[in-house]
Every structure is written in structure tokens, then in C-alpha cells.
Write a protein that holds these residues in place. Structure first.
Motif, PDB file in Angstrom:
ATOM      1  N   UNK A 172      22.106 -19.444  30.192  1.00  0.00           N
ATOM      2  CA  UNK A 172      22.370 -19.211  29.008  1.00  0.00           C
ATOM      3  C   UNK A 172      23.651 -18.238  29.404  1.00  0.00           C
ATOM      4  N   UNK A 173      24.054 -17.574  29.772  1.00  0.00           N
ATOM      5  CA  UNK A 173      25.707 -17.392  29.306  1.00  0.00           C
ATOM      6  C   UNK A 173      26.175 -18.462  28.697  1.00  0.00           C
ATOM      7  N   UNK A 174      26.757 -20.077  29.573  1.00  0.00           N
ATOM      8  CA  UNK A 174      26.587 -21.085  29.072  1.00  0.00           C
ATOM      9  C   UNK A 174      26.411 -21.551  28.169  1.00  0.00           C
ATOM     10  N   UNK A 175      25.144 -21.390  27.549  1.00  0.00           N
ATOM     11  CA  UNK A 175      24.539 -21.459  26.491  1.00  0.00           C
ATOM     12  C   UNK A 175      25.093 -20.383  25.276  1.00  0.00           C
ATOM     13  N   UNK A 176      25.706 -19.818  25.453  1.00  0.00           N
ATOM     14  CA  UNK A 176      25.932 -18.045  24.276  1.00  0.00           C
ATOM     15  C   UNK A 176      27.015 -18.298  23.912  1.00  0.00           C
ATOM     16  N   UNK A 177      27.993 -18.869  25.668  1.00  0.00           N
ATOM     17  CA  UNK A 177      29.331 -19.173  25.084  1.00  0.00           C
ATOM     18  C   UNK A 177      29.659 -20.422  24.572  1.00  0.00           C
ATOM     19  N   UNK A 178      29.037 -21.169  24.193  1.00  0.00           N
ATOM     20  CA  UNK A 178      29.147 -22.509  23.514  1.00  0.00           C
ATOM     21  C   UNK A 178      28.844 -21.951  22.536  1.00  0.00           C
ATOM     22  N   UNK A 179      27.754 -21.851  22.110  1.00  0.00           N
ATOM     23  CA  UNK A 179      27.353 -21.676  20.265  1.00  0.00           C
ATOM     24  C   UNK A 179      28.418 -20.743  19.679  1.00  0.00           C
ATOM     25  N   UNK A 180      28.558 -19.868  20.773  1.00  0.00           N
ATOM     26  CA  UNK A 180      29.926 -18.325  20.034  1.00  0.00           C
ATOM     27  C   UNK A 180      30.764 -19.453  20.207  1.00  0.00           C
ATOM     28  N   UNK A 181      31.198 -20.598  20.578  1.00  0.00           N
ATOM     29  CA  UNK A 181      32.796 -21.727  21.097  1.00  0.00           C
ATOM     30  C   UNK A 181      32.286 -22.589  19.086  1.00  0.00           C
ATOM     31  N   UNK A 182      31.194 -22.900  19.343  1.00  0.00           N
ATOM     32  CA  UNK A 182      30.686 -24.127  18.134  1.00  0.00           C
ATOM     33  C   UNK A 182      30.896 -23.156  16.814  1.00  0.00           C
ATOM     34  N   UNK A 183      30.202 -21.657  16.747  1.00  0.00           N
ATOM     35  CA  UNK A 183      31.009 -20.501  15.471  1.00  0.00           C
ATOM     36  C   UNK A 183      32.477 -20.486  15.472  1.00  0.00           C
TER      37      UNK A 183
END
Length: 406
Positions: free
Chosen positions: A317-328
């Protein structure tokens, strides 16, 4: 004729609070009042309101005037879709009777049929089992957004990856679809956290991304992935992928995840008769190619086996959240850069553009037929005398002529 006033009822939110205060489940209330669990859920959501004697009995139960003993449910193994949210199976779960497939025909009559129990993927580790009336408990207000998101991801993502694999037949696309769905959920977390069914919100988003027709334009999508190792699993997956996407999704939601017919119709944005006939058509297509899966129970079991055989792993989940923030951040910076370029181009245009109209100069043209200009020659004696006389006169003009007497 005088009409008897109806028994007053509390608001939908208050109905649920009163039920939970008495430690009653929706199934307990449904059994006491004589309706289905889906009907009680619609009362608490405010979509419908009880009437007549049912309304009176429901009001007495909420106020505590009628005592109900909670039922002791025996936990059943989790379904394929148990890890994706509330298990929406209930005693009124039914199988459609065979009818010719038509999306405009009436919905088939429903007959009660118990739901087969399916085990969870052993590679994912032990997890509490969920019974047929189990629901995803509301997230605690004391949790931070990060903790609440991680809890939802841990609960939904593992099984949702397997479901998406059955939907697409591609392992990488299944993982990417689930990650994109949760990244969008994290981007809209206040909206998702307040949703009545966060797991359903994420599931619908993942399905929509997985079934997008734009994936066929990607170079990676043109190369097929290795099929399952077992011939039986490969045959079932081939049959599923030959179904139209909407039929495949309906079959997966009903026979794999365990939604009932109205919920399947709502998630696929179709009417209940259309969803029923899509389900019948999909089952008929599967039974034609694989006669041993004509029984819905056997089809349900085989879907779980095929989904669990791949051992698909979801990202942390931390990887998914980090990826979403990076994409944003990436899209935000791209939008800012595009805006700066647009402003610069507009400013340059305003500085260099003329502020008034200047008519264009006509191009030169040669004129023919005009005689050439001749320079004057030397003056004659008469012209010289006249010039001298004019120069000798007064500057103001000649003298006034005065007539003389004759």
C-alpha cells in the motif's frame, strides 16, 4: 373513508444506529420483520420505506418494544470476492431460470440456492473468515487517512487482482488496473472514505480501467502473455475471454464475487432484466464449451481455482500511495509547464503583433503610351525682351491704366 396515519419512523441513519445499539444484524431484523436482508439495507439507506404492518413491526423493533435474539452465525469460508468488500450474499440470493437471452425480456424468476464456500489463496496468509451476512466494518474515525487507506488496500487488493486477471487474462494489466484504481481512490480519498461501499467503488474503477479499449493500442498489449499451466484452467480462461466484456463482467460479479442480481445490474449500469439475461447468455456460452461447468456451483468453484492458481501478488500500500502521489505531482507540473508556455506565447504575440491596421502598398506597374518629357531650349529675342520688361516692372504689379480724354 378515514385513512389511518402511518407509524412514524426515525431517519435512515437513526434506524441503523438503533439496530446496532441492540447488537442486531440486518439479517436479524429481516428475519424478525419477515423481509429480505436487501430490503432492510434499502430501508437504512433511505431508498425505500416500509409500509403497513411491516412498518409497524419495524418501528416496534427499533424502539425496543419487540425483543429479538441475535442469531449465531457459523463463519463460512471467504468467497473469491470476499477480500474486495462486503460479501453481499444473502438467503434471497437466487439463480435465474433458463430463458432465451434477450436484454429486453422480463427478469427471470428467482429460486433460492445456497452459495458454495470457497477458500482464500493460501499464499496470502491467514485471514478471518467472513460469513454470508458479514460486512466491511466502517473505518474507525481515530485512524489517519494513511492507515485507513492501507487497511482498505490490505482488505481488497489481493482478491481484486485475481478478479481482474479473470476479467482480462493479463497479469500485468490486472496489477496495473488495481494500482490505478487505488491511486485514484487515494487522490479522492475524502470521497471514497465517505462512500457507503469503498470496496465497491475501487472494484468498479479497476474493472473500468481493465476493460478500457485503449489498451489494445499499447505495444505491450499486442504480445500475448503465457496462458495458465493447467489445461482445464487454460480452457476456462479462453472461454471467458471470448465473451463480450459486459457479459464477462456480469458473470464474474455474480458467480465469482457473489453479488446478487440487483447489485450486479447496478454495478454494470444495466437494468435487472438485462443483467439476468446477460448472465444466462454467459453461462450458456461457458456450458456449451465446457459442459462440466453447466452447474453454477461448479462454475463458482472453478473460477476461484483459476484465480488462485496464478499466485498474483499486489504491491504494497505504501508503494501504491507513493506512486499515486508521484503521478499527481507529475501531472501537476506538466499542467503548470503547459500553462507557463501558453502564457509566454500569448505575451509574445501581444508584444509583436501590430496595434493598428496598415494597408499594404500596391506593387509598381509600368505605364505605356505617355510621351517622354522634353527639356526647354534657348529663349528667342521676343521672349528675352518680355522677360526683361517683366523684371523691370514694379513688384506689386503694373501701373493702373487711366483712360485719357480724346
Amino acid at each position: 373513508m378515514t385513512r389511518t396515519p402511518e407509524t412514524p419512523l426515525p431517519s435512515p441513519k437513526e434506524r441503523r444506529r438503533l439496530r446496532e445499539a441492540q447488537s442486531l444484524s440486518q439479517a436479524d431484523v429481516a428475519a424478525a420483520v419477515g423481509v429480505t436482508r436487501a430490503t432492510v439495507r434499502s430501508w437504512e439507506n433511505g431508498r425505500t420505506t416500509p409500509r403497513g404492518t411491516t412498518r409497524d413491526a419495524y418501528a416496534r423493533l427499533l424502539t425496543g418494544a419487540e425483543e429479538v435474539t441475535p442469531r449465531q452465525e457459523t463463519p463460512a469460508p471467504a468467497l473469491v470476492g470476499a477480500a474486495t468488500g462486503p460479501v453481499r450474499t444473502s438467503p434471497d440470493r437466487a439463480e435465474p431460470t433458463p430463458e432465451p437471452p434477450s436484454e429486453t425480456s422480463p427478469a427471470p424468476e428467482l429460486a433460492p440456492q445456497p452459495e458454495p464456500a470457497l477458500g482464500r489463496d493460501p499464499a496470502l496468509g491467514p485471514k478471518p473468515e467472513l460469513g454470508p451476512d458479514a460486512e466491511l466494518e466502517p473505518l474507525s474515525p481515530s485512524l489517519t487517512p494513511d492507515q485507513a487507506f492501507d487497511a482498505l488496500y490490505a482488505f481488497c487488493a489481493p482478491a481484486l487482482v485475481r478478479q481482474t486477471y479473470l476479467l482480462t487474462g493479463r497479469r500485468e494489466l490486472a496489477r496495473e488496473s488495481v494500482e490505478r484504481a487505488f491511486q485514484l481512490a487515494w487522490h479522492r480519498w475524502p470521497e471514497v472514505a465517505m462512500d457507503r461501499d469503498p470496496a465497491g467503488w475501487v472494484r468498479a474503477t479497476a474493472y473500468e480501467f481493465a476493460l478500457s479499449p485503449w489498451h489494445r493500442l499499447r505495444p505491450r498489449h499486442r504480445n500475448p502473455e503465457p496462458p495458465p499451466a493447467a489445461p482445464a484452467d487454460r480452457a476456462l480462461l479462453d472461454v471467458l475471454l471470448q465473451l463480450p466484456p459486459v457479459y464477462r463482467r456480469t458473470l464474474l460479479l455474480y458467480d465469482g464475487v457473489g453479488l446478487n442480481l440487483p447489485e450486479t445490474a447496478a454495478e454494470t449500469e444495466a437494468s435487472t432484466p438485462a443483467a439476468a439475461n446477460r448472465l444466462l447468455h454467459a453461462r450458456e456460452a461457458v456450458a456449451t464449451r465446457l459442459p462440466e461447468l453447466a452447474e453454477p456451483k461448479e462454475l463458482h468453484r472453478r473460477l476461484a481455482e483459476v484465480a488462485s492458481a496464478e499466485r498474483l501478488r499486489a504491491a504494497k500500500p505504501t508503494t501504491v500511495r507513493w506512486g499515486g502521489e508521484q503521478r499527481a505531482r507529475h501531472w501537476t507540473r506538466a499542467a503548470i509547464a503547459f500553462t507557463v508556455v501558453l502564457i509566454g506565447a500569448t505575451t509574445l504575440t501581444l508584444r509583436t503583433a501590430p496595434d493598428h491596421y496598415e494597408p499594404p502598398l500596391a506593387p509598381g506597374a509600368t505605364v505605356h503610351g505617355v510621351p517622354p518629357r522634353v527639356a526647354p531650349g534657348p529663349l528667342s529675342a521676343e521672349e528675352l525682351a518680355l522677360r526683361a520688361k517683366l523684371k523691370g516692372e514694379m513688384v506689386s504689379g503694373p501701373e493702373r491704366l487711366v483712360p485719357e480724354a480724346g
